[in-house]
Write a protein that holds these residues in place. Structure first.
Motif, PDB file in Angstrom:
ATOM      1  N   CYS A 132       0.865  -1.180   0.000  1.00  0.00           N
ATOM      2  CA  CYS A 132       0.000   0.000   0.000  1.00  0.00           C
ATOM      3  C   CYS A 132       0.901   1.231   0.000  1.00  0.00           C
ATOM      4  O   CYS A 132       1.688   1.428   0.927  1.00  0.00           O
ATOM      5  CB  CYS A 132      -0.891   0.007   1.234  1.00  0.00           C
ATOM      6  SG  CYS A 132      -1.700   1.596   1.509  1.00  0.00           S
ATOM      7  N   ASN A 153      -6.997   2.118   2.013  1.00  0.00           N
ATOM      8  CA  ASN A 153      -6.682   2.535   0.651  1.00  0.00           C
ATOM      9  C   ASN A 153      -7.072   1.421  -0.334  1.00  0.00           C
ATOM     10  O   ASN A 153      -6.743   0.260  -0.142  1.00  0.00           O
ATOM     11  CB  ASN A 153      -5.173   2.834   0.601  1.00  0.00           C
ATOM     12  CG  ASN A 153      -4.665   3.075  -0.816  1.00  0.00           C
ATOM     13  OD1 ASN A 153      -5.447   3.273  -1.744  1.00  0.00           O
ATOM     14  ND2 ASN A 153      -3.354   3.058  -0.953  1.00  0.00           N
ATOM     15  N   CYS A 157      -6.555  -1.815   1.606  1.00  0.00           N
ATOM     16  CA  CYS A 157      -5.451  -1.997   2.541  1.00  0.00           C
ATOM     17  C   CYS A 157      -5.980  -2.335   3.933  1.00  0.00           C
ATOM     18  O   CYS A 157      -6.828  -1.619   4.474  1.00  0.00           O
ATOM     19  CB  CYS A 157      -4.618  -0.721   2.603  1.00  0.00           C
ATOM     20  SG  CYS A 157      -3.370  -0.783   3.891  1.00  0.00           S
ATOM     21  N   CYS A 214       0.168   3.899   3.136  1.00  0.00           N
ATOM     22  CA  CYS A 214       0.639   3.737   4.520  1.00  0.00           C
ATOM     23  C   CYS A 214       1.842   2.811   4.666  1.00  0.00           C
ATOM     24  O   CYS A 214       2.399   2.670   5.748  1.00  0.00           O
ATOM     25  CB  CYS A 214      -0.499   3.230   5.410  1.00  0.00           C
ATOM     26  SG  CYS A 214      -0.842   1.477   5.189  1.00  0.00           S
ATOM     27  N   CYS A 253      -5.103   0.912   6.295  1.00  0.00           N
ATOM     28  CA  CYS A 253      -5.626   2.270   6.118  1.00  0.00           C
ATOM     29  C   CYS A 253      -6.831   2.338   5.193  1.00  0.00           C
ATOM     30  O   CYS A 253      -7.398   3.409   4.977  1.00  0.00           O
ATOM     31  CB  CYS A 253      -4.529   3.208   5.615  1.00  0.00           C
ATOM     32  SG  CYS A 253      -4.151   2.993   3.872  1.00  0.00           S
ATOM     33  N   TRP A 310       1.875  -0.504   4.155  1.00  0.00           N
ATOM     34  CA  TRP A 310       1.545  -1.909   4.453  1.00  0.00           C
ATOM     35  C   TRP A 310       2.149  -2.811   3.375  1.00  0.00           C
ATOM     36  O   TRP A 310       2.166  -2.458   2.196  1.00  0.00           O
ATOM     37  CB  TRP A 310       0.020  -2.077   4.483  1.00  0.00           C
ATOM     38  CG  TRP A 310      -0.431  -3.513   4.595  1.00  0.00           C
ATOM     39  CD1 TRP A 310      -0.627  -4.227   5.737  1.00  0.00           C
ATOM     40  CD2 TRP A 310      -0.747  -4.404   3.507  1.00  0.00           C
ATOM     41  NE1 TRP A 310      -1.031  -5.504   5.433  1.00  0.00           N
ATOM     42  CE2 TRP A 310      -1.109  -5.650   4.070  1.00  0.00           C
ATOM     43  CE3 TRP A 310      -0.736  -4.287   2.111  1.00  0.00           C
ATOM     44  CZ2 TRP A 310      -1.469  -6.767   3.303  1.00  0.00           C
ATOM     45  CZ3 TRP A 310      -1.094  -5.397   1.344  1.00  0.00           C
ATOM     46  CH2 TRP A 310      -1.460  -6.614   1.922  1.00  0.00           C
TER      47      TRP A 310
END
Ligand code: ADP
Ligand code: ZN
Ligand code: ZN
Length: 676
Positions: free
Chosen positions: A381, A426, A421, A384, A424, A386
């Motif tokens: 991601c 996303n 995600c 953030c 977050c 991830w």
């Protein structure tokens, strides 16, 4: 007449032999003999064991001695050389003899003894007469091949050879001629030919069967059914099989008449067993040849540094083939494509795409090699940070697009790729890096009319599917092949004139000191897939394009000439200054526990318990590079010595102490580890 006693080894982790009485009635026709397989009581079960000694009396208390129940009397006893080989392997690799010898005997014998045997014997007798056909065609050997064959066939006693020749230089032809020459010398002679992987046995098998239509040829590898394995093993043991083809396990084939051992692609890491008895089949092959006083041929385009060093010091004899055997089949031109300063299209450079286009225009095949299956090695991601880490391993989960799955290639764990995600929310997760599936997708976009075939562990999991895919290539029904190292070896594709190597750079920075040696041999091997046959008029010349960010790296520069020796002296010098193999000897103790602290503590205690170091260097216990797999934390302790003997002595004194320790930590010792 007084009763005799036999000493028997069983497949148990206990490192000793068990005494049994050998009552006269049990073997009305036989006297007890070393090498016999016997059925004995063990605890509440019965087990098949191997007789390793026959004695007049036993130190075991009379009341605790039990009787041999039966002798597997229609199998000839395993011969003394074979038992000696198992003993050596057990001693050297620090395992109980029973765990070496018994597992190499077919399960069917160990499980239900007599009945399975009777069936196997019947099958063996039925299939006993190979059909004879007219004389096979043999190429006229080139002078260098002729010389090599002469040397091997006229060897005097133990003679190790390094057969050094690029792919396609005619090494296999030398094996075949040498086998022929040696089998002709003695009616009961047998030859053993080993290859690194099962998927290479059918090809070699075909060449051998075509060449020796009147001989019984058997294979030994892990894909055989138990019934096949039993039959082949009996054919070997009784000397009926004159040629044995197999993977590393074949080094323990109980052949009584061995006159030649061939280890093809001797540098290949798969000769090293990675679990249980962690032996090197190549090293055992050399030991076995020495013990039997016979020639052993180690063939490779990129011999291992161990063998190379033996060659330099004169312990092994060098046999060399400098050119490809087929007239006009020149080695492909290797080109380094610098990708550090150019945009890539789905991982592929403009030059590579252009070269592929040229092949498509002429109806020739291209092969793209990349050692990563799946779609992308990591999902990420960008919002953030991830990443698709595995919960159970210190590794990323690989994205497999067809099923929208994240899969860990270490523990097998799977989950659906989340839509957004997990951290977050996303919605835009990015695929990082390229796997074979993604390259396949790019190619389908760039060459919509090309027939693209992907070959990797995922596409060939069904039995027979690999063979099917290879047939597709041979029949010219694929234009572009994308594959992992499965297709790097052995296969001979006539219409292939381009090999593209994608992203091999990671190996340059590996902490594994053998990584560059391995990369070099892999590159030579994939390069060897191209230009195997005579260049067609009007066709493209054979080429290998290596996409790299470090074209000036000495390793890549050395590939340009196809000559391993240009690079090998550099590698050897590095190893020498670092005291690494082949200039030093190593053993690795690894420990697994629920927490890394426990694993490390176990190793520290293990160090404390060393009775005598014999000058061996004992390093600090450290977490392994791949620290966690399937929730087990792993640590390692490296032992190093300039003397193999000192290391062996130290282990011999130490391991019984270690085995005696009660601990929940699982541990393993590996002598001559391949990776540290
Ligand atoms: P390697 O095992 O070194 O890769 P092979 O023995 O498979 O090489 O030989 C490569 C090709 O060359 C094969 O097609 C083989 O039939 C052919 N070949 C080998 N020796 C000769 C020879 N002396 N004359 C003509 N062709 C040969
Ligand atoms: Zn995992
Ligand atoms: Zn995120």
């Amino acid at each position: 007449m007084s009763c005799l006693f036999v000493q028997v080894v069983l497949d148990t982790p206990l490192d000793f032999c068990f005494d049994y009485r050998y009552p006269a009635g049990v073997a009305s026709v036989q006297t007890p003999q070393v090498g016999q397989l016997v059925v004995v009581p063990f605890g509440r079960r019965t087990e098949v064991g191997l007789v390793v000694d026959v004695k007049e009396d036993s130190d075991v208390e009379e009341s605790r001695l039990r009787d041999v129940i039966a002798v597997l009397s229609d199998i000839p006893p395993l011969n003394a050389e074979w038992i000696a080989l198992c003993r050596f392997a057990a001693g050297y690799y620090q395992r109980p003899l029973g765990e070496v010898a018994l597992p190499s005997i077919p399960k069917k014998i160990r499980a239900n003894g007599q009945k399975a045997l009777e069936r196997a014997w019947k099958m063996l007798d039925k299939a006993d007469v190979p059909v004879s056909v007219e004389n096979p065609v043999k190429p006229q050997l080139h002078p260098a091949q002729q010389q090599a064959v002469e040397a091997i066939v006229h060897s005097d006693g133990f003679s190790p050879y390094v057969l050094y020749g690029v792919t396609g230089s005619g090494k296999t032809e030398i094996y075949l001629h040498a086998i022929e020459g040696l089998l002709r010398q003695k009616a009961d002679a047998q030859a053993l030919v080993m290859v690194p992987e099962i998927n290479l046995t059918p090809q070699l098998e075909k060449s051998v069967r075509d060449r020796f239509p009147n001989e019984r040829i058997v294979t030994l590898h892990s894909r055989l059914t138990e019934a096949e394995r039993l039959r082949n093993w009996l054919a070997i043991l009784t000397g009926r099989a004159r040629i044995i083809l197999g993977t590393r396990m074949a080094v323990l084939a109980p052949a009584p008449g061995l006159c030649l051992i061939v280890v093809d692609e001797e540098h290949d890491p798969s000769y090293k067993q990675q679990e249980g008895l962690r032996y090197s089949a190549r090293d055992l092959a050399v030991w076995r040849a020495r013990q039997l006083g016979i020639p052993v041929v180690l063939g490779s385009a990129t011999p291992s540094l161990e063998s190379w060093q033996h060659m330099l010091t004169g312990h092994y004899t060098r046999l060399e083939l400098k050119e490809r055997a087929v007239r006009d089949a020149v080695l492909p031109l290797i080109r380094l494509v610098d990708i550090s300063r150019q945009p890539l299209n789905g991982g592929l450079s403009g030059e590579l795409l252009q070269a592929m286009r040229q092949r498509l225009e002429k109806g020739e095949q291209s092969l793209l090699f990349l050692n990563r299956r799946g779609y992308a090695p990591v999902m990420m991601c960008e919002a953030c940070g991830w990443v698709s880490a595995c919960d159970r391993c210190s590794a990323y989960m690989v994205y497999h697009k067809a099923h929208r799955l994240l899969r860990c290639h270490h523990c097998g764990c799977e989950r659906i790729l989340p839509r957004t995600c997990p951290d977050c929310g996303n919605a835009d997760l990015q695929a990082l890096g390229h796997g074979t599936q993604r390259i396949e997708e790019t190619l389908a976009g760039s060459f919509p009319d090309a027939r693209i075939l992907r070959i990797d562990a995922d596409s060939t999991s069904r039995k027979g599917s690999l063979q099917q895919a290879l047939d597709t290539i041979h029949h010219g029904q694929a234009d572009i092949i994308v594959g992992t190292q499965m297709i790097a070896k052995g296969h001979d594709f006539r219409n292939l004139t381009l090999v593209g190597v994608i992203n091999p750079d990671t190996a340059l920075f590996s902490q594994d000191y053998r990584a560059s040696e391995r990369l070099f041999s892999l590159l030579m091997q994939v390069a060897g897939r191209a230009g195997r046959s005579t260049h067609k008029p009007g066709g493209n010349a054979s080429e290998v394009l290596i996409q790299t960010r470090y074209p000036v790296h000495p390793l890549y520069q050395a590939t340009l000439s196809h000559r391993y020796e240009h690079y090998v002296s550099e590698l050897l010098a590095e190893r020498k200054s670092a005291g690494l193999p082949p200039f030093g000897y190593q053993a690795l103790l690894t420990a697994e526990a629920r927490s890394i602290d426990k694993a490390l503590a176990f190793l520290s205690e293990a160090v404390e318990s060393i009775p005598d170091r014999y000058g061996v260097m004992v390093n600090e216990p450290i977490p392994m590079a791949m620290m966690r797999i399937a929730n087990m934390e792993r640590a390692q302790l490296l032992l190093e010595s300039a003397s193999r003997l000192a290391l062996q002595r130290m282990l011999k004194a130490w391991l019984p102490v270690l085995r005696g320790k009660k601990s929940a930590v699982r541990w393993q010792i590996e002598v001559d580890p391949m990776t540290i």
